[in-house]
Design a protein around this motif. Structure first.
Motif, PDB file in Angstrom:
ATOM      1  N   MET A 109     -37.664 -29.990 -23.198  1.00 46.32           N
ATOM      2  CA  MET A 109     -37.168 -29.924 -24.569  1.00 46.32           C
ATOM      3  C   MET A 109     -38.082 -30.686 -25.521  1.00 46.32           C
ATOM      4  N   VAL A 110     -38.149 -30.217 -26.756  1.00 42.83           N
ATOM      5  CA  VAL A 110     -38.931 -30.878 -27.794  1.00 42.83           C
ATOM      6  C   VAL A 110     -38.066 -31.045 -29.033  1.00 42.83           C
ATOM      7  N   LEU A 111     -38.404 -32.051 -29.804  1.00 39.20           N
ATOM      8  CA  LEU A 111     -37.727 -32.322 -31.078  1.00 39.20           C
ATOM      9  C   LEU A 111     -38.744 -32.244 -32.198  1.00 39.20           C
ATOM     10  N   ALA A 112     -38.407 -31.540 -33.253  1.00 34.55           N
ATOM     11  CA  ALA A 112     -39.253 -31.448 -34.440  1.00 34.55           C
ATOM     12  C   ALA A 112     -38.610 -32.251 -35.561  1.00 34.55           C
ATOM     13  N   LEU A 113     -39.408 -33.049 -36.223  1.00 30.53           N
ATOM     14  CA  LEU A 113     -38.954 -33.855 -37.354  1.00 30.53           C
ATOM     15  C   LEU A 113     -39.790 -33.508 -38.578  1.00 30.53           C
ATOM     16  N   THR A 114     -39.129 -33.141 -39.662  1.00 30.25           N
ATOM     17  CA  THR A 114     -39.823 -32.976 -40.934  1.00 30.25           C
ATOM     18  C   THR A 114     -39.226 -33.957 -41.920  1.00 30.25           C
ATOM     19  N   ARG A 115     -40.069 -34.466 -42.791  1.00 26.29           N
ATOM     20  CA  ARG A 115     -39.594 -35.398 -43.807  1.00 26.29           C
ATOM     21  C   ARG A 115     -40.447 -35.216 -45.058  1.00 26.29           C
ATOM     22  N   ALA A 116     -39.805 -35.189 -46.224  1.00 30.72           N
ATOM     23  CA  ALA A 116     -40.546 -35.005 -47.469  1.00 30.72           C
ATOM     24  C   ALA A 116     -39.890 -35.786 -48.603  1.00 30.72           C
ATOM     25  N   ARG A 117     -40.721 -36.250 -49.508  1.00 31.71           N
ATOM     26  CA  ARG A 117     -40.239 -36.811 -50.774  1.00 31.71           C
ATOM     27  C   ARG A 117     -40.573 -35.785 -51.853  1.00 31.71           C
ATOM     28  N   LEU A 118     -39.538 -35.183 -52.407  1.00 31.06           N
ATOM     29  CA  LEU A 118     -39.745 -34.110 -53.376  1.00 31.06           C
ATOM     30  C   LEU A 118     -40.186 -34.660 -54.728  1.00 31.06           C
ATOM     31  N   ARG A 119     -41.044 -33.894 -55.401  1.00 32.59           N
ATOM     32  CA  ARG A 119     -41.337 -34.191 -56.797  1.00 32.59           C
ATOM     33  C   ARG A 119     -40.106 -33.812 -57.612  1.00 32.59           C
ATOM     34  N   PRO A 120     -39.581 -34.706 -58.456  1.00 39.29           N
ATOM     35  CA  PRO A 120     -38.349 -34.396 -59.186  1.00 39.29           C
ATOM     36  C   PRO A 120     -38.396 -33.073 -59.948  1.00 39.29           C
ATOM     37  N   ILE A 149     -31.588 -34.719 -42.628  1.00 37.87           N
ATOM     38  CA  ILE A 149     -31.633 -36.177 -42.768  1.00 37.87           C
ATOM     39  C   ILE A 149     -32.087 -36.513 -44.182  1.00 37.87           C
ATOM     40  N   GLY A 150     -31.675 -37.695 -44.674  1.00 40.56           N
ATOM     41  CA  GLY A 150     -32.087 -38.107 -46.008  1.00 40.56           C
ATOM     42  C   GLY A 150     -32.003 -39.604 -46.181  1.00 40.56           C
ATOM     43  N   GLU A 151     -32.969 -40.157 -46.903  1.00 43.35           N
ATOM     44  CA  GLU A 151     -32.953 -41.581 -47.226  1.00 43.35           C
ATOM     45  C   GLU A 151     -32.219 -41.863 -48.521  1.00 43.35           C
ATOM     46  N   ALA A 152     -31.984 -40.838 -49.304  1.00 41.22           N
ATOM     47  CA  ALA A 152     -31.308 -40.965 -50.590  1.00 41.22           C
ATOM     48  C   ALA A 152     -30.562 -39.664 -50.853  1.00 41.22           C
ATOM     49  N   PRO A 153     -29.565 -39.688 -51.752  1.00 40.83           N
ATOM     50  CA  PRO A 153     -28.801 -38.463 -52.001  1.00 40.83           C
ATOM     51  C   PRO A 153     -29.642 -37.295 -52.482  1.00 40.83           C
ATOM     52  N   LEU A 154     -30.706 -37.564 -53.213  1.00 37.39           N
ATOM     53  CA  LEU A 154     -31.518 -36.490 -53.768  1.00 37.39           C
ATOM     54  C   LEU A 154     -33.002 -36.766 -53.546  1.00 37.39           C
ATOM     55  N   GLY A 155     -33.725 -35.762 -53.101  1.00 36.13           N
ATOM     56  CA  GLY A 155     -35.175 -35.787 -53.154  1.00 36.13           C
ATOM     57  C   GLY A 155     -35.917 -36.446 -52.016  1.00 36.13           C
ATOM     58  N   TRP A 156     -35.200 -37.162 -51.125  1.00 41.62           N
ATOM     59  CA  TRP A 156     -35.849 -37.831 -49.987  1.00 41.62           C
ATOM     60  C   TRP A 156     -35.200 -37.270 -48.732  1.00 41.62           C
ATOM     61  N   GLN A 157     -35.718 -36.200 -48.224  1.00 43.11           N
ATOM     62  CA  GLN A 157     -34.970 -35.470 -47.218  1.00 43.11           C
ATOM     63  C   GLN A 157     -35.857 -34.897 -46.136  1.00 43.11           C
ATOM     64  N   GLY A 158     -35.193 -34.400 -45.080  1.00 43.41           N
ATOM     65  CA  GLY A 158     -35.934 -33.831 -43.972  1.00 43.41           C
ATOM     66  C   GLY A 158     -34.997 -33.117 -43.020  1.00 43.41           C
ATOM     67  N   THR A 159     -35.525 -32.773 -41.852  1.00 45.46           N
ATOM     68  CA  THR A 159     -34.745 -32.064 -40.843  1.00 45.46           C
ATOM     69  C   THR A 159     -35.070 -32.601 -39.461  1.00 45.46           C
ATOM     70  N   VAL A 160     -34.091 -32.502 -38.594  1.00 49.00           N
ATOM     71  CA  VAL A 160     -34.262 -32.742 -37.159  1.00 49.00           C
ATOM     72  C   VAL A 160     -33.814 -31.475 -36.446  1.00 49.00           C
ATOM     73  N   SER A 161     -34.621 -30.987 -35.536  1.00 48.21           N
ATOM     74  CA  SER A 161     -34.211 -29.841 -34.720  1.00 48.21           C
ATOM     75  C   SER A 161     -34.673 -30.061 -33.285  1.00 48.21           C
ATOM     76  N   VAL A 162     -33.825 -29.674 -32.341  1.00 47.28           N
ATOM     77  CA  VAL A 162     -34.117 -29.807 -30.917  1.00 47.28           C
ATOM     78  C   VAL A 162     -34.238 -28.412 -30.329  1.00 47.28           C
ATOM     79  N   TRP A 163     -35.287 -28.196 -29.528  1.00 40.35           N
ATOM     80  CA  TRP A 163     -35.601 -26.870 -29.000  1.00 40.35           C
ATOM     81  C   TRP A 163     -35.702 -26.910 -27.485  1.00 40.35           C
ATOM     82  N   ARG A 164     -35.381 -25.766 -26.876  1.00 39.73           N
ATOM     83  CA  ARG A 164     -35.436 -25.681 -25.421  1.00 39.73           C
ATOM     84  C   ARG A 164     -36.841 -25.955 -24.906  1.00 39.73           C
ATOM     85  N   ASP A 165     -37.867 -25.482 -25.630  1.00 40.84           N
ATOM     86  CA  ASP A 165     -39.249 -25.773 -25.244  1.00 40.84           C
ATOM     87  C   ASP A 165     -40.160 -25.580 -26.444  1.00 40.84           C
ATOM     88  N   ALA A 166     -41.411 -26.003 -26.292  1.00 41.64           N
ATOM     89  CA  ALA A 166     -42.368 -25.970 -27.394  1.00 41.64           C
ATOM     90  C   ALA A 166     -42.700 -24.554 -27.844  1.00 41.64           C
TER      91      ALA A 166
END
Length: 222
Positions: A109-120, A149-166
């Motif tokens: 299994m693999v986990l993908a993490l994305t994280r971004a700080r959006l320009r307002p 996932i998010g560090e703040a209510p707006l604009g600081w966000q990302g995703t976590v996803s778990v997959w059976r394989d790469a």
């Protein structure tokens, strides 16, 4: 260094306590090189309306195990994922928290993490572009769990996803048309002031997988 993702489910009556812990969380601990306390979303829309106020997470890079008794005391369920970085690109709060791992493969299994700080000024166009991708993700072969996932209510966000394989993660990332379209649009759209993408081998999952939004039953324990 080892990476762990801790996820807690709290009852609605303890949401206030959870938010106080988020506000006053002590990031610096012995042996901890990087830590982020995060709110979460359902993973359906990844926009402001997607927030899940009963689930919280902590992502930790540390030289040894880290405990969170204050969070455990208010949780009704929790899960911990032990991870080994396979690839990482970009920065988070100006840092490269997972180093620069040499490209590596994983047979499990693999986990993908994305994280971004959006320009307002770009946030609204970003949120409009996401729903088709979220629908593709929900139907992707090999997806085991997902949440926002998010560090703040707006604009600081990302995703976590778990997959059976790469291979199945790669199939979604580069072969699904809506996701490919968003990737192609990103440089011109300039949605992000900062971004990071990382991929990890899942070494171990302990606790209640339902907290992670697990989508399949009967998975073999790691």
């Amino acid at each position: 260094m080892p990476v762990t993702l801790h996820v807690w489910r709290v009852p609605r009556r303890r949401i206030g306590a959870a938010m106080l812990r988020m506000a006053f969380a002590r990031r610096k601990r012995d042996g901890v090189e990087f830590a982020k306390f995060l709110g979460t979303g359902t993973g359906v829309g990844f926009g402001p309306s997607d927030a899940d106020l009963t689930r919280y997470a902590a992502l930790v890079v540390s030289s040894g195990p880290v405990e969170f008794p204050a969070w455990d005391s208010i949780a009704v369920a929790k899960a911990t994922i032990a991870l080994t970085p396979l690839a990482s690109r970009g920065t988070w709060s100006g840092r490269t928290p997972f180093g620069a791992p040499a490209p590596a493969r994983s047979d499990g299994m693999v986990l993908a993490l994305t994280r971004a700080r959006l320009r307002p000024a770009k946030a609204l166009t970003f949120w409009r572009a996401i729903p088709p991708v979220a629908r593709e993700l929900a139907a992707a072969p090999g997806l085991l769990a997902r949440f926002g996932i998010g560090e703040a209510p707006l604009g600081w966000q990302g995703t976590v996803s778990v997959w059976r394989d790469a291979a199945e993660l790669t199939g979604f990332a580069y072969r699904q048309p809506e996701h490919r379209a968003v990737i192609a649009q990103t440089p011109a759209a300039r949605w992000y002031a900062e971004e990071l993408f990382a991929r990890f081998a899942v070494d171990r999952i302990s606790g209640d997988r339902a907290v992670l939004g697990w989508l399949e039953e009967g998975q073999i324990e790691v």
